[in-house]
Design a protein around this motif. Structure first.
Motif, PDB file in Angstrom:
ATOM      1  N   LEU A  81     -25.050 -15.687 -18.122  1.00 25.90           N
ATOM      2  CA  LEU A  81     -25.170 -14.741 -17.012  1.00 25.90           C
ATOM      3  C   LEU A  81     -26.218 -13.677 -17.321  1.00 25.90           C
ATOM      4  O   LEU A  81     -27.017 -13.314 -16.453  1.00 25.90           O
ATOM      5  CB  LEU A  81     -23.812 -14.081 -16.753  1.00 25.90           C
ATOM      6  CG  LEU A  81     -23.769 -13.075 -15.599  1.00 25.90           C
ATOM      7  CD1 LEU A  81     -24.134 -13.750 -14.283  1.00 25.90           C
ATOM      8  CD2 LEU A  81     -22.382 -12.434 -15.502  1.00 25.90           C
ATOM      9  N   ILE A  82     -26.243 -13.180 -18.556  1.00 27.90           N
ATOM     10  CA  ILE A  82     -27.255 -12.183 -18.940  1.00 27.90           C
ATOM     11  C   ILE A  82     -28.655 -12.772 -18.832  1.00 27.90           C
ATOM     12  O   ILE A  82     -29.585 -12.127 -18.323  1.00 27.90           O
ATOM     13  CB  ILE A  82     -26.987 -11.676 -20.370  1.00 27.90           C
ATOM     14  CG1 ILE A  82     -25.701 -10.837 -20.399  1.00 27.90           C
ATOM     15  CG2 ILE A  82     -28.170 -10.865 -20.899  1.00 27.90           C
ATOM     16  CD1 ILE A  82     -25.224 -10.481 -21.787  1.00 27.90           C
ATOM     17  N   GLN A  88     -29.596 -15.070 -16.860  1.00 27.43           N
ATOM     18  CA  GLN A  88     -29.912 -15.195 -15.439  1.00 27.43           C
ATOM     19  C   GLN A  88     -30.328 -13.854 -14.831  1.00 27.43           C
ATOM     20  O   GLN A  88     -31.242 -13.792 -14.012  1.00 27.43           O
ATOM     21  CB  GLN A  88     -28.717 -15.771 -14.683  1.00 27.43           C
ATOM     22  CG  GLN A  88     -28.658 -17.285 -14.678  1.00 27.43           C
ATOM     23  CD  GLN A  88     -29.827 -17.893 -13.911  1.00 27.43           C
ATOM     24  OE1 GLN A  88     -30.154 -17.477 -12.799  1.00 27.43           O
ATOM     25  NE2 GLN A  88     -30.477 -18.876 -14.527  1.00 27.43           N
ATOM     26  N   LYS A  89     -29.644 -12.786 -15.242  1.00 26.34           N
ATOM     27  CA  LYS A  89     -30.017 -11.460 -14.742  1.00 26.34           C
ATOM     28  C   LYS A  89     -31.440 -11.109 -15.184  1.00 26.34           C
ATOM     29  O   LYS A  89     -32.245 -10.594 -14.395  1.00 26.34           O
ATOM     30  CB  LYS A  89     -29.027 -10.409 -15.248  1.00 26.34           C
ATOM     31  CG  LYS A  89     -27.644 -10.519 -14.609  1.00 26.34           C
ATOM     32  CD  LYS A  89     -26.685  -9.486 -15.183  1.00 26.34           C
ATOM     33  CE  LYS A  89     -25.314  -9.574 -14.521  1.00 26.34           C
ATOM     34  NZ  LYS A  89     -24.344  -8.595 -15.092  1.00 26.34           N
ATOM     35  N   LEU A  90     -31.752 -11.399 -16.449  1.00 30.34           N
ATOM     36  CA  LEU A  90     -33.103 -11.127 -16.953  1.00 30.34           C
ATOM     37  C   LEU A  90     -34.130 -12.030 -16.281  1.00 30.34           C
ATOM     38  O   LEU A  90     -35.257 -11.606 -15.983  1.00 30.34           O
ATOM     39  CB  LEU A  90     -33.140 -11.326 -18.468  1.00 30.34           C
ATOM     40  CG  LEU A  90     -32.317 -10.324 -19.287  1.00 30.34           C
ATOM     41  CD1 LEU A  90     -32.269 -10.746 -20.754  1.00 30.34           C
ATOM     42  CD2 LEU A  90     -32.918  -8.924 -19.166  1.00 30.34           C
ATOM     43  N   ARG A 127     -34.038 -13.130 -13.282  1.00 30.37           N
ATOM     44  CA  ARG A 127     -34.302 -12.631 -11.940  1.00 30.37           C
ATOM     45  C   ARG A 127     -35.255 -11.440 -11.971  1.00 30.37           C
ATOM     46  O   ARG A 127     -36.050 -11.249 -11.050  1.00 30.37           O
ATOM     47  CB  ARG A 127     -32.989 -12.227 -11.261  1.00 30.37           C
ATOM     48  CG  ARG A 127     -32.157 -13.426 -10.831  1.00 30.37           C
ATOM     49  CD  ARG A 127     -30.766 -13.048 -10.356  1.00 30.37           C
ATOM     50  NE  ARG A 127     -30.074 -14.239  -9.864  1.00 30.37           N
ATOM     51  CZ  ARG A 127     -30.157 -14.717  -8.637  1.00 30.37           C
ATOM     52  NH1 ARG A 127     -30.904 -14.064  -7.740  1.00 30.37           N
ATOM     53  NH2 ARG A 127     -29.530 -15.807  -8.279  1.00 30.37           N
ATOM     54  N   GLU A 128     -35.169 -10.627 -13.046  1.00 30.74           N
ATOM     55  CA  GLU A 128     -36.042  -9.464 -13.155  1.00 30.74           C
ATOM     56  C   GLU A 128     -37.446  -9.852 -13.625  1.00 30.74           C
ATOM     57  O   GLU A 128     -38.436  -9.265 -13.179  1.00 30.74           O
ATOM     58  CB  GLU A 128     -35.426  -8.456 -14.132  1.00 30.74           C
ATOM     59  CG  GLU A 128     -34.098  -7.878 -13.652  1.00 30.74           C
ATOM     60  CD  GLU A 128     -33.427  -7.032 -14.724  1.00 30.74           C
ATOM     61  OE1 GLU A 128     -34.014  -6.907 -15.834  1.00 30.74           O
ATOM     62  OE2 GLU A 128     -32.325  -6.508 -14.460  1.00 30.74           O
ATOM     63  N   ARG A 156     -33.636 -20.535 -11.692  1.00 29.25           N
ATOM     64  CA  ARG A 156     -32.820 -19.467 -11.124  1.00 29.25           C
ATOM     65  C   ARG A 156     -31.576 -20.042 -10.451  1.00 29.25           C
ATOM     66  O   ARG A 156     -31.654 -21.001  -9.695  1.00 29.25           O
ATOM     67  CB  ARG A 156     -33.660 -18.684 -10.112  1.00 29.25           C
ATOM     68  CG  ARG A 156     -32.954 -17.542  -9.436  1.00 29.25           C
ATOM     69  CD  ARG A 156     -33.970 -16.740  -8.652  1.00 29.25           C
ATOM     70  NE  ARG A 156     -33.344 -15.725  -7.824  1.00 29.25           N
ATOM     71  CZ  ARG A 156     -33.999 -14.725  -7.266  1.00 29.25           C
ATOM     72  NH1 ARG A 156     -35.303 -14.605  -7.457  1.00 29.25           N
ATOM     73  NH2 ARG A 156     -33.373 -13.837  -6.518  1.00 29.25           N
ATOM     74  N   PHE A 167     -24.512 -17.355  -8.457  1.00 33.00           N
ATOM     75  CA  PHE A 167     -24.717 -16.133  -9.237  1.00 33.00           C
ATOM     76  C   PHE A 167     -23.677 -15.076  -8.903  1.00 33.00           C
ATOM     77  O   PHE A 167     -23.087 -14.459  -9.796  1.00 33.00           O
ATOM     78  CB  PHE A 167     -26.128 -15.598  -8.977  1.00 33.00           C
ATOM     79  CG  PHE A 167     -26.488 -14.379  -9.779  1.00 33.00           C
ATOM     80  CD1 PHE A 167     -26.796 -14.488 -11.130  1.00 33.00           C
ATOM     81  CD2 PHE A 167     -26.516 -13.125  -9.185  1.00 33.00           C
ATOM     82  CE1 PHE A 167     -27.135 -13.365 -11.879  1.00 33.00           C
ATOM     83  CE2 PHE A 167     -26.849 -12.002  -9.921  1.00 33.00           C
ATOM     84  CZ  PHE A 167     -27.161 -12.115 -11.272  1.00 33.00           C
ATOM     85  N   HIS A 168     -23.421 -14.873  -7.595  1.00 27.38           N
ATOM     86  CA  HIS A 168     -22.461 -13.854  -7.177  1.00 27.38           C
ATOM     87  C   HIS A 168     -21.034 -14.320  -7.483  1.00 27.38           C
ATOM     88  O   HIS A 168     -20.651 -15.433  -7.147  1.00 27.38           O
ATOM     89  CB  HIS A 168     -22.609 -13.553  -5.685  1.00 27.38           C
ATOM     90  CG  HIS A 168     -23.866 -12.819  -5.348  1.00 27.38           C
ATOM     91  ND1 HIS A 168     -24.256 -11.677  -6.012  1.00 27.38           N
ATOM     92  CD2 HIS A 168     -24.826 -13.057  -4.416  1.00 27.38           C
ATOM     93  CE1 HIS A 168     -25.401 -11.238  -5.504  1.00 27.38           C
ATOM     94  NE2 HIS A 168     -25.773 -12.060  -4.545  1.00 27.38           N
ATOM     95  N   GLU A 177     -18.993 -13.930 -13.001  1.00 26.94           N
ATOM     96  CA  GLU A 177     -18.160 -13.352 -14.062  1.00 26.94           C
ATOM     97  C   GLU A 177     -16.691 -13.322 -13.656  1.00 26.94           C
ATOM     98  O   GLU A 177     -15.798 -13.603 -14.474  1.00 26.94           O
ATOM     99  CB  GLU A 177     -18.640 -11.937 -14.387  1.00 26.94           C
ATOM    100  CG  GLU A 177     -17.957 -11.317 -15.597  1.00 26.94           C
ATOM    101  CD  GLU A 177     -18.618 -10.025 -16.036  1.00 26.94           C
ATOM    102  OE1 GLU A 177     -18.174  -9.453 -17.055  1.00 26.94           O
ATOM    103  OE2 GLU A 177     -19.566  -9.571 -15.362  1.00 26.94           O
TER     104      GLU A 177
END
Length: 235
Positions: free
Chosen positions: A80-81, A83-85, A87-88, A98, A104-105, A108
């Motif tokens: 998940l981390i 994936q967050k990175l 996206r940024e 992606r 994604f939503h 967690e």
């Protein structure tokens, strides 16, 4: 409550009992915990075996094979981390691609909820008691047991392990009212109850809609009949 870790095999895999497969793959409504769309068919190690993760039920999550392969040698939260990175900064290469927004939503929360579901003691005991004597020879045979297990669970008006025990036993048996109420000291068998297929179907639907077993519904109707009019119990 902490999970006991003594004598747990880490860093390598072993064949898991059939009931562990069924307990895991029926969690999260039978869907992959990651994409929440595809049926779960694999046991994913939440903490990867490659990182000395435990090869035991409390480290398993239900996953489809594509998601299991994509997650790779990461924990669910590491994925998940990444994936967050990703996206940024998509050009840096934190991940291979992606995740769709629907995946994604809630990622967690799904993982945490499914982990709690798998670790629920009453649920785990139910699978062990009902399927502990079942042994699959290969993946295809395990999937056949999984299909049968899902069919059994779909036939109950609610989850059987949430119903009361009707009998206290030191033996490793299920005594839940919904599925194994015959252990009750006052349980009775009624033989040769003759109904047409349509009548039995209608009776089963009524029991399901009222959230009781067919046996409990039959008992309720018998008591009502005995108590109606002049038909008093004991007369």
């Amino acid at each position: 409550m902490a999970v006991v870790t003594e004598s747990v095999q880490r860093g390598k895999r072993a064949k898991q009992p059939t009931w562990v497969w069924l307990m895991t793959l029926t969690s999260n409504q039978g869907l992959c915990v990651y994409c929440a769309v595809a049926p779960s068919t694999t046991l994913d190690h939440e903490e990867p075996v490659a990182d000395n993760g435990a090869d035991v039920w409390w480290n398993f999550l239900p996953a489809c094979k594509p998601c299991n392969d994509w997650k790779g040698k990461r924990t669910a939260m590491e994925w998940l981390i990444d994936q967050k990175l990703h996206r940024e900064q998509p050009t840096v290469g934190f991940d291979t691609r992606r995740m769709p927004l629907r995946m994604f939503h809630g990622f967690e929360e799904r993982v945490s909820r499914t982990r709690r579901e798998i670790r629920e003691a009453s649920r785990r005991d139910w699978f062990r008691h009902h399927y502990g004597d079942v042994h699959h020879k290969n993946k295809a045979e395990m999937l056949e047991y999984l299909q049968a297990c899902r069919g059994e669970l779909s036939g109950y008006p609610h989850l059987p392990w949430t119903t009361p025990n009707v009998y206290v036993s030191a033996a490793a048996i299920c005594t839940r009212r919904m599925c194994c109420g015959y252990w009750h000291p006052q349980a009775r068998n009624l033989n040769a109850v003759i109904l047409t297929d349509d009548q039995h179907m209608a009776f089963s639907k009524v029991a399901f809609s009222e959230g009781v077993s067919e046996g409990d519904l039959a008992a309720k109707l018998i008591v009502a009949y005995l108590m109606s009019g002049e038909r008093k119990i004991g007369q």
